[in-house]
Design a protein around this motif. Structure first.
Motif, short mmCIF file in Angstrom:
data_model
loop_
_atom_site.label_atom_id
_atom_site.label_comp_id
_atom_site.label_asym_id
_atom_site.label_seq_id
_atom_site.Cartn_x
_atom_site.Cartn_y
_atom_site.Cartn_z
N GLU A 83 -6.11 6.23 19.30
CA GLU A 83 -5.52 5.17 18.63
C GLU A 83 -5.96 5.41 17.10
N ILE A 84 -5.13 4.78 16.30
CA ILE A 84 -5.15 4.87 14.85
C ILE A 84 -4.94 3.34 14.35
N ASP A 85 -5.91 3.19 13.50
CA ASP A 85 -5.75 1.59 12.69
C ASP A 85 -4.87 2.09 11.55
N LEU A 86 -3.71 1.44 11.59
CA LEU A 86 -3.01 1.62 10.45
C LEU A 86 -3.03 0.29 9.24
N THR A 87 -4.04 -0.73 9.63
CA THR A 87 -4.11 -1.82 8.60
C THR A 87 -4.59 -1.43 7.23
N LYS A 88 -5.27 -0.26 7.05
CA LYS A 88 -5.84 0.02 5.69
C LYS A 88 -5.04 1.50 5.58
N GLY A 89 -4.05 1.87 5.99
CA GLY A 89 -3.27 3.18 6.17
C GLY A 89 -3.98 4.13 6.81
N ALA A 90 -2.96 5.32 7.07
CA ALA A 90 -3.53 6.46 7.91
C ALA A 90 -2.59 7.48 7.63
N VAL A 91 -3.06 8.77 7.68
CA VAL A 91 -2.21 9.91 7.38
C VAL A 91 -1.75 10.21 8.95
N LEU A 92 -0.30 10.49 8.99
CA LEU A 92 0.41 11.24 10.32
C LEU A 92 0.46 12.70 9.86
N PRO A 160 2.88 15.73 5.57
CA PRO A 160 2.14 14.82 6.27
C PRO A 160 2.38 13.45 5.38
N VAL A 161 2.38 12.49 5.86
CA VAL A 161 2.86 11.09 5.41
C VAL A 161 1.60 9.77 5.48
N LEU A 162 1.67 9.32 4.43
CA LEU A 162 0.52 8.11 4.40
C LEU A 162 1.28 6.89 5.01
N VAL A 163 1.14 6.00 6.01
CA VAL A 163 1.82 4.91 6.41
C VAL A 163 0.78 3.86 6.67
N ARG A 164 1.32 2.57 6.64
CA ARG A 164 0.35 1.34 6.76
C ARG A 164 1.15 0.18 7.64
N THR A 165 0.57 -0.74 7.89
CA THR A 165 1.25 -1.70 8.64
C THR A 165 2.31 -2.34 7.75
N GLY A 166 3.39 -2.35 8.13
CA GLY A 166 4.48 -3.03 7.25
C GLY A 166 5.38 -1.87 6.56
N SER A 167 5.01 -0.61 6.75
CA SER A 167 5.81 0.49 6.19
C SER A 167 7.04 0.44 7.04
N ARG A 224 14.80 23.24 -1.26
CA ARG A 224 14.28 23.70 0.12
C ARG A 224 12.60 23.30 -0.01
N ALA A 225 12.19 22.70 1.07
CA ALA A 225 10.79 22.00 1.10
C ALA A 225 9.76 23.02 1.11
N LYS A 226 8.80 22.66 0.29
CA LYS A 226 7.65 23.81 0.40
C LYS A 226 6.85 23.25 1.65
N ARG A 227 5.84 24.26 1.99
CA ARG A 227 4.92 24.13 3.08
C ARG A 227 3.34 23.82 2.52
N HIS A 228 2.58 23.06 3.52
CA HIS A 228 1.21 22.99 2.98
C HIS A 228 0.85 22.24 1.59
N THR A 229 1.77 21.17 1.67
CA THR A 229 1.70 20.27 0.43
C THR A 229 0.61 19.10 0.71
N ALA A 230 0.57 18.25 -0.40
CA ALA A 230 -0.22 17.17 -0.38
C ALA A 230 0.69 15.85 0.54
N VAL A 231 -0.44 15.00 0.71
CA VAL A 231 0.39 13.83 1.20
C VAL A 231 1.28 12.91 0.48
N ILE A 232 2.33 12.55 1.11
CA ILE A 232 3.34 11.64 0.78
C ILE A 232 3.08 10.12 1.08
N ASP A 233 2.72 9.36 0.41
CA ASP A 233 2.66 7.74 0.65
C ASP A 233 3.98 7.22 0.78
#
Length: 372
Positions: A83-92, A160-167, A224-233
Motif C-alpha cells: 500500500e502507498i500513501d498518496l496524501t503527501k504525494g508518491a511516485v508511480l 514515472p509520474v508523481l501523483v497525490r490525493t486529488g490528482s 518521440r518520448a525519451k527513456r529513463h527520464t526524471a519524474v513528471i508531477d
C-alpha cells in the motif's frame, strides 16, 4: 436510488443524449455522484466530470477485472503487493500496475449509463489509465443502477509520474439512452457545420481522422518520448523542459515515418476538428485490420472543442501513437482513427475553451500541459 427525474429538474427534456455540465452538477447535488471532498471549481467539464485519486494506492501483481462474483476490494486483498500513501504525494513507476480508490463514488439513476476515459493530459504522458467498478465485466463502463465505489487502474508506460490525493487522471461521461449519431446524420452535420476540415471526409462508422506528417510551421511533425527520464508531477503545468523528455521529429522531405515497436509518439491529425455545442465526440479505437498500431488513450472531445461563434477554429486532434509488435510505416494522410459524435441532452452552460482555461483549444501539434 436517485430517479431519472433528477435530470428533468435541471430542465433537460430530450429523451436521449449526453448529460451536460448543469445536469452533472444536479447528480452531485442529489447524491447520485457521492464525493469524499468538495468538488474543485473546474472539476465539472462541459460534458464530463474529472475523477480524483483518493488517499492510497495499491501496487498490484497484475491487472484484473473483478467479474460478477467479486468486488475490487476483494481482488486488491488477493493481489496487492503493498500500500502507498498518496496524501503527501508518491511516485508511480513505469511498468507497474496500481489500483487507486477514487474520491468519487456512484449511486446511478435508473436509465443513466456512464463511461470513463483518461484525460487528455494523461494520455499524452503515456499513462495507461482505466476505471473499474465492483463486479465489472469490462473496464471504463458503468451500468445503470450501479451503487458503489470507483477505482482507477494506473500503469505508467514511459515516464514515472508523481501523483497525490486529488490528482485527476480520468474523467466520466454520463448518458441516457442511445446518443450516437448515425452516418447519415453525420454526413448532414458535415455538410452544414463542417465537423472536420476535409472537404470530402470518409464517413463510415464515424468521421475518419488522418495523420499529418508534413510539419506544423516549425518543421516538426511529431515527438518521440525519451527513456529513463526524471519524474513528471501530474499536477504542475509547464514544469518540465520539453527536450529532457521528448525528441522532436523533423520533416525531412518524406511524407512517411517508421513507428518503432514499443516506442511512444505524439502526432497530430491533418484535419481540424469541430465539435458543435449541441454535441460531444469521442475517438474510437483504431481498426487493427488496417495497421499494427494504436492512436490514442484519451478520446473525449467536449462540446465547443474547435468551435467559435464565427465558425471552426484550427483545433487538431492530437494522436498518442504506439506501434504494436513490429515496425510499421505510417504515411501522411493515412486514416488513423474515427470520431463518433453523440447528442447532448441540452447545450452545456459553459463550452470547452469558453472561460474554462482549456489547455488544448486551438491546438495543432501540442504536448501535454506539463512541458514548456
Amino acid at each position: 436510488m436517485p430517479s431519472a427525474n433528477i435530470l428533468h429538474s435541471q430542465g433537460i427534456l430530450h429523451s436521449h443524449g449526453i448529460l451536460p455540465s448543469q445536469a452533472i452538477a444536479g447528480l452531485v447535488e442529489a447524491g447520485a455522484v457521492r464525493i469524499e471532498q468538495p468538488l474543485a471549481t473546474d472539476q465539472i467539464q462541459p460534458a464530463s466530470l474529472d475523477l480524483r485519486l483518493g488517499a492510497r494506492a495499491y501496487r498490484m501483481r497484475a491487472s484484473f477485472l473483478p467479474g460478477p462474483r467479486s468486488t475490487v476490494a476483494e481482488r486488491i486483498a488477493d493481489l496487492a503487493l503493498h500500500e502507498i500513501d498518496l496524501t503527501k504525494g508518491a511516485v508511480l513507476e513505469t511498468g507497474c500496475v496500481y489500483i487507486v480508490p477514487l474520491l468519487e463514488s456512484l449511486k446511478m439513476p435508473d436509465g443513466v449509463l456512464a463511461s470513463t476515459n483518461p484525460k487528455s493530459s494523461t494520455g499524452r504522458l503515456d499513462v495507461f489509465t482505466r476505471v473499474i467498478t465492483d463486479h465489472a465485466r469490462a473496464f471504463d463502463q458503468v451500468e445503470a443502477g450501479y451503487d458503489g465505489p470507483l477505482y482507477a487502474e494506473i500503469g505508467p508506460r514511459t515516464f514515472p509520474v508523481l501523483v497525490r490525493t486529488g490528482s485527476r487522471l480520468s474523467q466520466i461521461r454520463f448518458r441516457r439512452g442511445e446518443a450516437r449519431i448515425d452516418d447519415a446524420a453525420l454526413r448532414e452535420l458535415q455538410r452544414r457545420m463542417g465537423l472536420v476540415s476535409s472537404p470530402d471526409p470518409d464517413i463510415a462508422g464515424g468521421v475518419a481522422v488522418s495523420v499529418d506528417l508534413t510539419g506544423f510551421g516549425d518543421g516538426i511533425i511529431g515527438y518521440r518520448a525519451k527513456r529513463h527520464t526524471a519524474v513528471i508531477d501530474v499536477d504542475k503545468r509547464a514544469a518540465c523542459d520539453l527536450l529532457d523528455f521528448w525528441e522532436p521529429i523533423p520533416h525531412r522531405g518524406k511524407n512517411d515515418m517508421i513507428l518503432d515497436p514499443d516506442e511512444f509518439y505524439i502526432l497530430a491529425s491533418k484535419e481540424a476538428v469541430h465539435v458543435p455545442p449541441e454535441f460531444a465526440a469521442e475517438m474510437v479505437p483504431f481498426d487493427p485490420l488496417v495497421g499494427e498500431f494504436r492512436v490514442h488513450y484519451a478520446g473525449f472531445f467536449d462540446p465547443g472543442f474547435g468551435y467559435s461563434p464565427d465558425g471552426m477554429e484550427a483545433a487538431r486532434a492530437v494522436l498518442e501513437v504506439r506501434s504494436r509488435e513490429v515496425p510499421f510505416i505510417v504515411e501522411d494522410g493515412q486514416i488513423v482513427g474515427r470520431l463518433i459524435y453523440e447528442r447532448m441532452l441540452e447545450r452545456p452552460q459553459i463550452l470547452y475553451g469558453a472561460g474554462l482555461n482549456s489547455n488544448y483549444q486551438g491546438q495543432a501539434l501540442k504536448l501535454s500541459k506539463h512541458f514548456r
